[in-house]
Design a protein around this motif. Structure first.
Motif, PDB file in Angstrom:
ATOM      1  N   UNK A   1      78.347   3.552  18.555  1.00 10.34           N
ATOM      2  CA  UNK A   1      79.600   3.467  19.305  1.00 10.34           C
ATOM      3  C   UNK A   1      80.636   4.387  18.655  1.00 10.34           C
ATOM      4  N   UNK A   2      81.197   5.302  19.429  1.00 10.46           N
ATOM      5  CA  UNK A   2      82.125   6.292  18.907  1.00 10.46           C
ATOM      6  C   UNK A   2      83.543   6.014  19.408  1.00 10.46           C
ATOM      7  N   UNK A   3      84.533   6.487  18.626  1.00 11.96           N
ATOM      8  CA  UNK A   3      85.924   6.327  19.041  1.00 11.96           C
ATOM      9  C   UNK A   3      86.191   7.040  20.359  1.00 11.96           C
ATOM     10  N   UNK A   4      85.542   8.188  20.570  1.00  7.28           N
ATOM     11  CA  UNK A   4      85.740   8.919  21.825  1.00  7.28           C
ATOM     12  C   UNK A   4      85.294   8.071  23.008  1.00  7.28           C
ATOM     13  N   UNK A   5      84.187   7.384  22.863  1.00  7.15           N
ATOM     14  CA  UNK A   5      83.703   6.519  23.939  1.00  7.15           C
ATOM     15  C   UNK A   5      84.720   5.422  24.248  1.00  7.15           C
ATOM     16  N   UNK A   6      85.236   4.804  23.201  1.00  9.17           N
ATOM     17  CA  UNK A   6      86.201   3.725  23.393  1.00  9.17           C
ATOM     18  C   UNK A   6      87.489   4.248  24.011  1.00  9.17           C
ATOM     19  N   UNK A   7      87.901   5.453  23.592  1.00 11.37           N
ATOM     20  CA  UNK A   7      89.117   6.050  24.148  1.00 11.37           C
ATOM     21  C   UNK A   7      88.935   6.338  25.635  1.00 11.37           C
ATOM     22  N   UNK A   8      87.816   6.922  26.009  1.00 14.37           N
ATOM     23  CA  UNK A   8      87.535   7.190  27.423  1.00 14.37           C
ATOM     24  C   UNK A   8      87.467   5.890  28.217  1.00 14.37           C
ATOM     25  N   UNK A   9      86.798   4.894  27.632  1.00 18.85           N
ATOM     26  CA  UNK A   9      86.680   3.599  28.308  1.00 18.85           C
ATOM     27  C   UNK A   9      88.059   3.003  28.562  1.00 18.85           C
ATOM     28  N   UNK A  10      88.945   3.052  27.575  1.00 20.16           N
ATOM     29  CA  UNK A  10      90.284   2.488  27.723  1.00 20.16           C
ATOM     30  C   UNK A  10      91.059   3.171  28.840  1.00 20.16           C
ATOM     31  N   UNK A  11      90.975   4.484  28.911  1.00 13.59           N
ATOM     32  CA  UNK A  11      91.726   5.219  29.933  1.00 13.59           C
ATOM     33  C   UNK A  11      91.202   4.912  31.332  1.00 13.59           C
ATOM     34  N   UNK A  12      89.902   4.829  31.484  1.00 12.78           N
ATOM     35  CA  UNK A  12      89.328   4.504  32.787  1.00 12.78           C
ATOM     36  C   UNK A  12      89.658   3.067  33.163  1.00 12.78           C
ATOM     37  N   UNK A  13      89.585   2.150  32.206  1.00 12.28           N
ATOM     38  CA  UNK A  13      89.861   0.744  32.471  1.00 12.28           C
ATOM     39  C   UNK A  13      91.301   0.537  32.916  1.00 12.28           C
ATOM     40  N   UNK A  14      92.240   1.275  32.307  1.00 13.91           N
ATOM     41  CA  UNK A  14      93.648   1.120  32.670  1.00 13.91           C
ATOM     42  C   UNK A  14      93.925   1.622  34.084  1.00 13.91           C
ATOM     43  N   UNK A  15      93.216   2.686  34.488  1.00 13.29           N
ATOM     44  CA  UNK A  15      93.466   3.289  35.805  1.00 13.29           C
ATOM     45  C   UNK A  15      92.491   2.813  36.882  1.00 13.29           C
ATOM     46  N   UNK A  16      91.318   2.333  36.435  1.00  8.91           N
ATOM     47  CA  UNK A  16      90.234   1.958  37.345  1.00  8.91           C
ATOM     48  C   UNK A  16      89.917   3.105  38.299  1.00  8.91           C
ATOM     49  N   UNK A  17      89.910   4.305  37.715  1.00 12.62           N
ATOM     50  CA  UNK A  17      89.655   5.513  38.515  1.00 12.62           C
ATOM     51  C   UNK A  17      89.244   6.622  37.551  1.00 12.62           C
ATOM     52  N   UNK A  18      88.012   7.127  37.675  1.00 11.46           N
ATOM     53  CA  UNK A  18      87.497   8.115  36.725  1.00 11.46           C
ATOM     54  C   UNK A  18      88.213   9.445  36.854  1.00 11.46           C
ATOM     55  N   UNK A  19      88.441   9.917  38.086  1.00 12.15           N
ATOM     56  CA  UNK A  19      89.047  11.235  38.260  1.00 12.15           C
ATOM     57  C   UNK A  19      90.478  11.261  37.713  1.00 12.15           C
ATOM     58  N   UNK A  20      91.229  10.166  37.880  1.00 14.35           N
ATOM     59  CA  UNK A  20      92.590  10.112  37.345  1.00 14.35           C
ATOM     60  C   UNK A  20      92.564  10.111  35.819  1.00 14.35           C
ATOM     61  N   UNK A  21      91.623   9.378  35.232  1.00 11.86           N
ATOM     62  CA  UNK A  21      91.489   9.369  33.778  1.00 11.86           C
ATOM     63  C   UNK A  21      91.097  10.749  33.265  1.00 11.86           C
ATOM     64  N   UNK A  22      90.194  11.416  33.972  1.00 11.97           N
ATOM     65  CA  UNK A  22      89.753  12.749  33.566  1.00 11.97           C
ATOM     66  C   UNK A  22      90.914  13.738  33.605  1.00 11.97           C
ATOM     67  N   UNK A  23      91.743  13.654  34.642  1.00  6.61           N
ATOM     68  CA  UNK A  23      92.885  14.557  34.765  1.00  6.61           C
ATOM     69  C   UNK A  23      93.877  14.331  33.627  1.00  6.61           C
ATOM     70  N   UNK A  24      94.114  13.075  33.283  1.00  4.68           N
ATOM     71  CA  UNK A  24      95.067  12.763  32.223  1.00  4.68           C
ATOM     72  C   UNK A  24      94.539  13.182  30.857  1.00  4.68           C
ATOM     73  N   UNK A  25      93.212  13.063  30.668  1.00  4.87           N
ATOM     74  CA  UNK A  25      92.608  13.408  29.380  1.00  4.87           C
ATOM     75  C   UNK A  25      92.247  14.895  29.278  1.00  4.87           C
ATOM     76  N   UNK A  26      92.324  15.612  30.428  1.00  2.87           N
ATOM     77  CA  UNK A  26      91.985  17.038  30.486  1.00  2.87           C
ATOM     78  C   UNK A  26      90.523  17.291  30.108  1.00  2.87           C
TER      79      UNK A  26
END
Length: 300
Positions: A1-26
């Motif tokens: 389990x990596x910090x990057x995975x947890x960070x991505x998971x948190x951003x997707x969970x907050x937005x419940x939308x992968x494309x929005x999380x991807x745009x915010x994370x670049x």
């Protein structure tokens, strides 16, 4: 389990939308989807379920999200501790404060602190009494100024900085405006202007009136000090406010009077969490605040 995975998971969970999380994370959507898939595979559970174009947390995903949020805050605090250990004069402090301390007490102490520690940054957040207590417990803010000071919360350390009187504010054409002081019971037939239910200053006013033997007729409400004072200026009623809220001046067309009976006061102080050690810059500020107000009290 990596910090990057947890960070991505948190951003997707907050937005419940992968494309929005991807745009915010670049980053590419495929990179996020791959990391979350790897995380789910490692955990052996589905964290999300698709609903049309959106995704929702599964019940176990929600539990994992809550614990991950706590873990990420702990990691963030640990990183901050290391950075400030190397240079305690370059930290950031998240301070909570109520509206009643916004005009004088908070700006004065922060301005004084900044003259000695110009490179420490502040993130300030105004909030209600219970919100500030909960935010300190949840690590959303580091310290909070409060009045009155909570004394029996097992998760909070509190320090009283000063005690102040609560006074009456009445229109200048009120029959009692020429008095030097008054009994609170003198206002039992007046209309009151108070904060809405859930605000601590309303509770203080209601309790004081109860001690005086009556329940106030609350005809108007305001959610900030300027609104309350403005309504009193307009002759809409009377109110009770801490003396520190009158530091610069009493509003036009109003008179501030001390209350003779009952004695109405509040403590004002600073709170910090019991479950974690303060970061170096937070410790420096905390001790500065205690010394600052102790010196003020010695001059009075």
């Amino acid at each position: 389990m990596e910090l990057k995975q947890l960070h991505y998971f948190m951003e997707v969970a907050k937005r419940e939308h992968i494309s929005e999380a991807a745009a915010d994370l670049h980053v590419a959507q495929s990179a996020i989807s791959r990391q979350i898939a790897n995380l789910e595979s490692e955990l052996g559970v589905d964290l999300f379920v698709r609903e049309g174009r959106n995704i929702k947390l599964t019940p176990i995903g929600r539990i994992f999200f809550d614990h991950t949020k706590t873990a990420m805050k702990a990691i963030e605090h640990a990183t901050k501790q290391v950075e400030e250990y190397l240079d305690p004069d370059r930290g950031q402090i998240r301070i909570g404060f109520p509206t009643s301390l916004a005009n004088h007490s908070l700006p004065t102490v922060i301005s004084s602190f900044k003259t000695q520690h110009p490179n420490v940054d502040f993130h300030l957040r105004q909030g209600s009494y219970q919100y500030l207590i909960d935010s300190v417990k949840k690590r959303d803010i580091d310290l909070a100024f409060l009045g009155p000071v909570p004394r029996e919360d097992p998760e909070i350390d509190s320090h009283i900085l000063f005690t102040e009187n609560i006074s009456v504010l009445i229109p200048d054409d009120h029959p009692l405006a020429e008095r030097d002081r008054l009994l609170l019971s003198d206002l039992k037939n007046d209309s009151f202007v108070l904060f809405p239910e859930g605000y601590i200053l309303r509770d203080i006013a209601m309790d004081a009136c109860k001690q005086a033997g009556f329940t106030p007729n609350v005809s108007s409400e305001g959610v900030d000090l300027d609104a309350i004072k403005g309504l009193v200026s307009a002759g809409m009623g009377v109110t009770l406010l801490p003396d520190s809220t009158f530091y610069s001046s009493t509003p036009r067309f109003t008179v501030k009077l001390p209350i003779q009976v009952p004695e109405v006061k509040r403590t004002v102080g600073i709170i910090s969490p019991k479950n974690r050690e303060l970061a170096p810059s937070e410790k420096v500020f905390y001790e500065f605040v205690k010394d600052f107000f102790a010196r003020l009290q010695s001059y009075q």
